[in-house]
Write a protein that holds these residues in place. Structure first.
Motif, PDB file in Angstrom:
ATOM      1  N   VAL A   4       0.867  -1.173   0.000  1.00  9.00           N
ATOM      2  CA  VAL A   4       0.000   0.000   0.000  1.00  9.00           C
ATOM      3  C   VAL A   4       0.905   1.225   0.000  1.00  9.00           C
ATOM      4  CG1 VAL A   4      -1.808   1.262   1.227  1.00  9.00           C
ATOM      5  CG2 VAL A   4      -1.790  -1.250   1.275  1.00  9.00           C
ATOM      6  N   VAL A   5       0.706   2.089  -0.970  1.00 10.83           N
ATOM      7  CA  VAL A   5       1.603   3.232  -1.132  1.00 10.83           C
ATOM      8  C   VAL A   5       0.789   4.510  -1.269  1.00 10.83           C
ATOM      9  CG1 VAL A   5       3.427   4.269  -2.511  1.00 10.83           C
ATOM     10  CG2 VAL A   5       3.331   1.775  -2.245  1.00 10.83           C
ATOM     11  N   GLU A   6       1.100   5.478  -0.414  1.00  9.06           N
ATOM     12  CA  GLU A   6       0.427   6.774  -0.467  1.00  9.06           C
ATOM     13  C   GLU A   6       1.339   7.819  -1.106  1.00  9.06           C
ATOM     14  OE1 GLU A   6      -0.463   5.046   3.731  1.00  9.06           O
ATOM     15  OE2 GLU A   6       1.262   5.275   2.392  1.00  9.06           O
ATOM     16  N   SER A   7       0.708   8.826  -1.688  1.00  9.06           N
ATOM     17  CA  SER A   7       1.451   9.958  -2.229  1.00  9.06           C
ATOM     18  C   SER A   7       0.542  11.176  -2.261  1.00  9.06           C
ATOM     19  CB  SER A   7       1.979   9.652  -3.635  1.00  9.06           C
ATOM     20  OG  SER A   7       0.906   9.425  -4.525  1.00  9.06           O
ATOM     21  N   GLY A   8       1.148  12.338  -2.518  1.00 10.57           N
ATOM     22  CA  GLY A   8       0.359  13.546  -2.710  1.00 10.57           C
ATOM     23  C   GLY A   8       0.395  14.543  -1.566  1.00 10.57           C
ATOM     24  N   GLY A   9       1.036  14.176  -0.466  1.00  8.25           N
ATOM     25  CA  GLY A   9       1.108  15.112   0.648  1.00  8.25           C
ATOM     26  C   GLY A   9       2.024  16.275   0.346  1.00  8.25           C
ATOM     27  N   GLY A  10       2.049  17.239   1.272  1.00 10.46           N
ATOM     28  CA  GLY A  10       2.915  18.387   1.083  1.00 10.46           C
ATOM     29  C   GLY A  10       2.554  19.513   2.032  1.00 10.46           C
ATOM     30  N   LEU A  11       3.144  20.668   1.764  1.00  8.63           N
ATOM     31  CA  LEU A  11       2.891  21.873   2.554  1.00  8.63           C
ATOM     32  C   LEU A  11       1.934  22.768   1.777  1.00  8.63           C
ATOM     33  CD1 LEU A  11       3.551  23.820   4.899  1.00  8.63           C
ATOM     34  CD2 LEU A  11       5.505  24.619   3.530  1.00  8.63           C
ATOM     35  N   VAL A  12       0.881  23.203   2.429  1.00  8.46           N
ATOM     36  CA  VAL A  12      -0.116  24.050   1.784  1.00  8.46           C
ATOM     37  C   VAL A  12      -0.597  25.096   2.780  1.00  8.46           C
ATOM     38  CG1 VAL A  12      -2.026  22.508   2.404  1.00  8.46           C
ATOM     39  CG2 VAL A  12      -2.225  23.980   0.389  1.00  8.46           C
ATOM     40  N   THR A  35      -9.610   2.867   3.841  1.00  6.75           N
ATOM     41  CA  THR A  35      -9.831   3.983   4.757  1.00  6.75           C
ATOM     42  C   THR A  35      -8.586   4.849   4.863  1.00  6.75           C
ATOM     43  OG1 THR A  35     -11.462   2.789   6.070  1.00  6.75           O
ATOM     44  CG2 THR A  35     -10.327   4.587   7.174  1.00  6.75           C
ATOM     45  N   TRP A  36      -8.806   6.145   4.925  1.00  5.93           N
ATOM     46  CA  TRP A  36      -7.740   7.078   5.257  1.00  5.93           C
ATOM     47  C   TRP A  36      -7.796   7.361   6.757  1.00  5.93           C
ATOM     48  CZ3 TRP A  36      -3.818   8.603   2.214  1.00  5.93           C
ATOM     49  CH2 TRP A  36      -3.949   8.443   0.838  1.00  5.93           C
ATOM     50  N   PHE A  37      -6.652   7.167   7.392  1.00  6.04           N
ATOM     51  CA  PHE A  37      -6.461   7.528   8.783  1.00  6.04           C
ATOM     52  C   PHE A  37      -5.458   8.683   8.829  1.00  6.04           C
ATOM     53  CE2 PHE A  37      -8.393   4.083  11.289  1.00  6.04           C
ATOM     54  CZ  PHE A  37      -8.617   3.132  10.313  1.00  6.04           C
ATOM     55  N   HIS A  95      -2.421   8.099   6.497  1.00  5.12           N
ATOM     56  CA  HIS A  95      -2.173   6.714   6.121  1.00  5.12           C
ATOM     57  C   HIS A  95      -3.395   6.135   5.436  1.00  5.12           C
ATOM     58  CE1 HIS A  95       1.484   6.167   8.643  1.00  5.12           C
ATOM     59  NE2 HIS A  95       0.889   7.057   9.416  1.00  5.12           N
ATOM     60  N   CYS A  96      -3.133   5.278   4.474  1.00  6.80           N
ATOM     61  CA  CYS A  96      -4.180   4.519   3.803  1.00  6.80           C
ATOM     62  C   CYS A  96      -4.116   3.076   4.323  1.00  6.80           C
ATOM     63  CB  CYS A  96      -3.938   4.554   2.301  1.00  6.80           C
ATOM     64  SG  CYS A  96      -5.121   3.652   1.308  1.00  6.80           S
ATOM     65  N   ALA A  97      -5.295   2.492   4.569  1.00 11.31           N
ATOM     66  CA  ALA A  97      -5.347   1.124   5.088  1.00 11.31           C
ATOM     67  C   ALA A  97      -6.432   0.356   4.362  1.00 11.31           C
ATOM     68  CB  ALA A  97      -5.615   1.143   6.587  1.00 11.31           C
ATOM     69  N   ALA A  98      -6.181  -0.950   4.180  1.00  9.31           N
ATOM     70  CA  ALA A  98      -7.101  -1.811   3.440  1.00  9.31           C
ATOM     71  C   ALA A  98      -7.640  -2.908   4.347  1.00  9.31           C
ATOM     72  CB  ALA A  98      -6.390  -2.430   2.235  1.00  9.31           C
ATOM     73  N   ARG A  99      -8.921  -3.184   4.167  1.00 12.94           N
ATOM     74  CA  ARG A  99      -9.600  -4.211   4.967  1.00 12.94           C
ATOM     75  C   ARG A  99     -10.561  -4.949   4.055  1.00 12.94           C
ATOM     76  NH1 ARG A  99     -14.412  -4.391   8.515  1.00 12.94           N
ATOM     77  NH2 ARG A  99     -13.922  -5.768  10.265  1.00 12.94           N
ATOM     78  N   TYR A 100     -10.596  -6.296   4.243  1.00 17.55           N
ATOM     79  CA  TYR A 100     -11.485  -7.093   3.402  1.00 17.55           C
ATOM     80  C   TYR A 100     -12.936  -6.735   3.653  1.00 17.55           C
ATOM     81  CZ  TYR A 100     -13.934 -11.092   1.463  1.00 17.55           C
ATOM     82  OH  TYR A 100     -14.795 -11.889   0.747  1.00 17.55           O
ATOM     83  N   TYR A 101     -13.610  -6.457   2.571  1.00 18.78           N
ATOM     84  CA  TYR A 101     -15.050  -6.280   2.467  1.00 18.78           C
ATOM     85  C   TYR A 101     -15.575  -4.981   3.074  1.00 18.78           C
ATOM     86  CZ  TYR A 101     -19.902  -7.570   1.835  1.00 18.78           C
ATOM     87  OH  TYR A 101     -21.210  -7.575   1.439  1.00 18.78           O
ATOM     88  N   SER A 102     -15.586  -4.849   4.396  1.00 22.82           N
ATOM     89  CA  SER A 102     -16.322  -3.728   4.980  1.00 22.82           C
ATOM     90  C   SER A 102     -15.420  -2.709   5.642  1.00 22.82           C
ATOM     91  CB  SER A 102     -17.349  -4.230   5.991  1.00 22.82           C
ATOM     92  OG  SER A 102     -16.700  -4.869   7.058  1.00 22.82           O
ATOM     93  N   CYS A 103     -15.982  -1.515   5.819  1.00 30.89           N
ATOM     94  CA  CYS A 103     -15.263  -0.431   6.486  1.00 30.89           C
ATOM     95  C   CYS A 103     -15.318  -0.618   8.001  1.00 30.89           C
ATOM     96  CB  CYS A 103     -15.909   0.917   6.152  1.00 30.89           C
ATOM     97  SG  CYS A 103     -15.652   1.484   4.454  1.00 30.89           S
ATOM     98  N   SER A 104     -14.346  -0.017   8.657  1.00 31.18           N
ATOM     99  CA  SER A 104     -14.314   0.051  10.113  1.00 31.18           C
ATOM    100  C   SER A 104     -13.557   1.304  10.498  1.00 31.18           C
ATOM    101  CB  SER A 104     -13.619  -1.177  10.707  1.00 31.18           C
ATOM    102  OG  SER A 104     -13.350  -0.978  12.093  1.00 31.18           O
ATOM    103  N   GLY A 105     -13.966   1.925  11.583  1.00 27.85           N
ATOM    104  CA  GLY A 105     -13.271   3.108  12.059  1.00 27.85           C
ATOM    105  C   GLY A 105     -12.123   2.799  12.992  1.00 27.85           C
ATOM    106  N   GLY A 114      -0.136   1.559   4.497  1.00 30.72           N
ATOM    107  CA  GLY A 114       0.975   2.225   3.839  1.00 30.72           C
ATOM    108  C   GLY A 114       1.815   2.981   4.861  1.00 30.72           C
ATOM    109  N   GLN A 115       2.934   3.517   4.383  1.00 27.09           N
ATOM    110  CA  GLN A 115       3.862   4.227   5.255  1.00 27.09           C
ATOM    111  C   GLN A 115       3.387   5.629   5.591  1.00 27.09           C
ATOM    112  OE1 GLN A 115       6.754   2.937   6.720  1.00 27.09           O
ATOM    113  NE2 GLN A 115       5.746   1.080   6.008  1.00 27.09           N
ATOM    114  N   GLY A 116       2.486   6.156   4.808  1.00 26.67           N
ATOM    115  CA  GLY A 116       1.940   7.472   5.089  1.00 26.67           C
ATOM    116  C   GLY A 116       2.527   8.574   4.232  1.00 26.67           C
TER     117      GLY A 116
END
Length: 123
Positions: A4-12, A35-37, A95-105, A114-116
């Motif tokens: 799982v790989v995230e990208s797109g962050g930065g200073l804004v 889910t994004w955490f 961070h992005c995280a993957a879970r089978y089938y359903s969402c959870s908080g 992913g590493q974030g």
């Protein structure tokens, strides 16, 4: 092997926008919810938004309603987090995280992470 790989962050600046991207490989992407955490310094990791298999979404953080949106592209095995009207309090590692089938908080329910990507919003 799942990656799982995230990208797109930065200073804004406050009021600006960013789009985060999360790509997952090594798993049947269309059977996983994503889910994004986020985690700010000195704070616990918190769920922000999840996208279900069918593209439905659920918010776990009320403060981002009306400003953040999540979407998925199964053909590209990718999830996006569009963040508008950013505020300094949105500053965190996302961070992005993957879970089978359903969402959870709950972060404990997600086996794949992913590493974030760092998002910093200046005032």
């Amino acid at each position: 092997q799942v990656q799982v790989v995230e990208s797109g962050g930065g200073l804004v600046q406050a009021g600006g926008s960013l789009r985060l991207t999360c790509t997952a490989s090594g798993l049947p992407f269309d059977t996983y919810s994503l889910t994004w955490f986020r985690q700010a310094p000195g704070k616990e990791r918190e769920g922000v938004l999840c996208v279900f298999l069918n593209g439905g979404t659920v918010y776990y953080e009320d403060s981002v309603k009306g400003r953040f949106a999540i979407s998925r592209d199964n053909a590209q095995s990718t999830v996006y987090l569009q963040m508008n009207s950013l505020k300094p309090e949105d500053t965190a590692m996302y961070h992005c995280a993957a879970r089978y089938y359903s969402c959870s908080g709950s972060a404990a329910d997600y086996p794949y992470w992913g590493q974030g990507t760092q998002v910093t919003v200046s005032s």
